[in-house]
Design an enzyme around this catalytic site. Structure first.
Site, PDB file in Angstrom:
ATOM      1  N   GLU A 102       0.934  -1.094  -0.078  1.00 33.62           N
ATOM      2  CA  GLU A 102       0.057  -0.047   0.074  1.00 33.62           C
ATOM      3  C   GLU A 102       0.956   1.153  -0.128  1.00 33.62           C
ATOM      4  OE1 GLU A 102      -2.690   3.148   0.427  1.00 33.62           O
ATOM      5  OE2 GLU A 102      -3.223   1.145  -0.029  1.00 33.62           O
TER       6      GLU A 102
ATOM      7  N   ARG B  24     -15.708   3.264   6.492  1.00 31.80           N
ATOM      8  CA  ARG B  24     -14.646   2.740   5.837  1.00 31.80           C
ATOM      9  C   ARG B  24     -13.406   2.670   6.536  1.00 31.80           C
ATOM     10  NH1 ARG B  24     -10.576   3.158   2.180  1.00 31.80           N
ATOM     11  NH2 ARG B  24     -10.856   1.998   0.077  1.00 31.80           N
TER      12      ARG B  24
ATOM     13  N   TYR C  14     -27.572   6.491   6.727  1.00 34.28           N
ATOM     14  CA  TYR C  14     -27.580   5.280   7.374  1.00 34.28           C
ATOM     15  C   TYR C  14     -26.662   5.133   8.653  1.00 34.28           C
ATOM     16  CZ  TYR C  14     -23.831   3.929   4.206  1.00 34.28           C
ATOM     17  OH  TYR C  14     -22.760   3.985   3.299  1.00 34.28           O
TER      18      TYR C  14
END
Length: 403
Positions: free
Chosen positions: A33, A104, A210
């Site tokens: 990454e 996330r 949500y």
């Protein structure tokens, strides 16, 4: 381990799940990454049944469910608050009991924590790759290199590795952008249903809310038309006053929710025309690198998870000499599925923002789209096995842990 060495570029949802799935299938996979740390970006993501089923089989279901918002039902309303399919709604993306509405950043951390030490390498920005009959050579910006049998490009819609596989395709704007934001639950004072995934449908725009973070925050996504080039980014700053003005005449609950926002971010909505292929003999693509999709069915992350499991099945008991045919079987199986999801996600967005359809027609057309995508019932692992991707017909239960 099989002896197969796999380098995965990109520690997003798809890349991390791919490494977890491959390791569960006996394959030595490492994620590289470019970021030096995994930042808790303030964006929500919904993992539907087709994704949660896979993550549960891979042994991370409990950890992810613990950080999910407590969604028990769906609400679909017009911009003036009229239910389009009754309340409680008879319409829904999938079974809420098996759906995880997540922050996330928290989700990414849960997946990263499922990998063993050394299987996630941060600060490794891929700048080049070359392949030959012996393997693939991966180059990083810090001057280091890695040799592997297979390279998986999971580096997103602006993938650098896409050009190593096929002609790179530019992202295509839908003419829509989204304002995103998070609101602490204690600020809402009953304004929002913190047990619902709620959507308001209106002329030319829509509004979604949500809960995430085990109910501590409400995630907001407000879709509005734009003719500007807006970055496909979760961190481009937006203007709360502009957001409020766009929804001034809507259901007062929408305005009240926006009124509790301190900040917002602008997110460009893009997908990409389907690629003609995803793989060479040593490099393959996964997730948005291969098939970016608009978010209107909540399927971007779920399709990456499906990819990850399908690829892991395709590589069971593989050796370095037979990767090419296996990768082509993987992409052949996934192209049809992801192409359908892309088309139907675009169609759903048009229905949400229709200026012509009445509530009943919207509900009927959305129900047909959701049925076609089979979010509740689609099982990527079983589909891959039935298609003959698994080597030697070995059953999943013999390889995949924590069923």
């Amino acid at each position: 381990m099989t002896g197969l060495r796999v380098a995965v570029v990109g520690a997003g949802i798809g890349g991390l799940t791919a490494a977890i799935a491959m390791r569960a299938n006996g394959i030595d996979a490492t994620v590289y990454e470019q970021a030096h740390e995994l930042k808790a970006l303030g964006a929500g993501v919904a993992i539907a049944t087709n994704g949660s089923r896979i993550l549960s089989r891979l042994g991370v279901g409990d950890a992810v469910a613990a950080i999910a918002g407590p969604v028990t039902h769906y609400q679909f309303r017009t911009w003036q608050a009229t239910p389009i399919a009754g309340e409680p709604s008879t319409l829904g993306f999938d079974d809420p009991a098996r759906t995880w509405c997540l922050h996330r950043g928290e989700f990414q951390k849960a997946l990263a924590d499922a990998l063993p030490a050394g299987a996630l390498q941060l600060g490794r920005s891929c700048v080049g790759a070359s392949e030959d009959s012996d393997g693939v050579h991966v180059e990083f910006a810090d001057g280091t290199t890695v040799d592997a049998d297979l390279l998986v490009g999971a580096d997103g819609i602006h993938s650098r590795l896409q050009g190593k596989v096929t002609r790179a395709a530019e992202p295509v704007s839908e003419g829509i952008m989204a304002y995103r934001g998070l609101i602490p639950a204690e600020r809402l004072h009953g304004i929002a249903d913190m047990n619902a995934s709620s959507m308001w449908l209106g002329p030319a725009q829509s509004f979604l809310a949500y809960p995430v973070s085990a109910g501590r925050f409400l995630n907001i996504v407000a879709f509005v038309p734009t003719n500007l080039s807006v970055a496909e980014s979760w961190t481009a700053p937006g203007d709360v006053a502009e957001l409020a003005a766009a929804y001034r005449d809507w259901d007062p609950k929408v305005s009240a929710i926006i009124g509790e926002m301190d900040s917002t971010f602008r997110w460009g909505i893009y997908d990409r025309e389907p690629l003609n292929h995803w793989s060479t003999d040593r490099i393959t693509l996964l997730g948005d690198s291969a098939h970016a999709v608009t978010p209107h069915l909540g399927q971007g992350a779920n399709q990456a998870i499906e990819d990850a499991m399908t690829l892991a099945v395709a590589l069971r008991e593989a050796d370095a000499g037979d990767l090419g045919p296996r990768l082509r079987r993987y992409e052949d199986l996934r192209m049809e599925r992801t192409g359908l999801v892309r088309r139907q996600a675009r169609a759903a967005g048009r229905i949400y923002r229709s200026t012509e359809l009445g509530p009943r027609a919207q509900a009927e057309q959305l129900r047909a789209i959701l049925d076609s995508v089979a979010i509740d019932t689609y099982d990527a692992e079983r589909v891959a096995e039935q298609a003959g991707l698994a080597a030697c017909g070995q059953p999943a239960s013999a390889v995949t842990s924590n069923r």
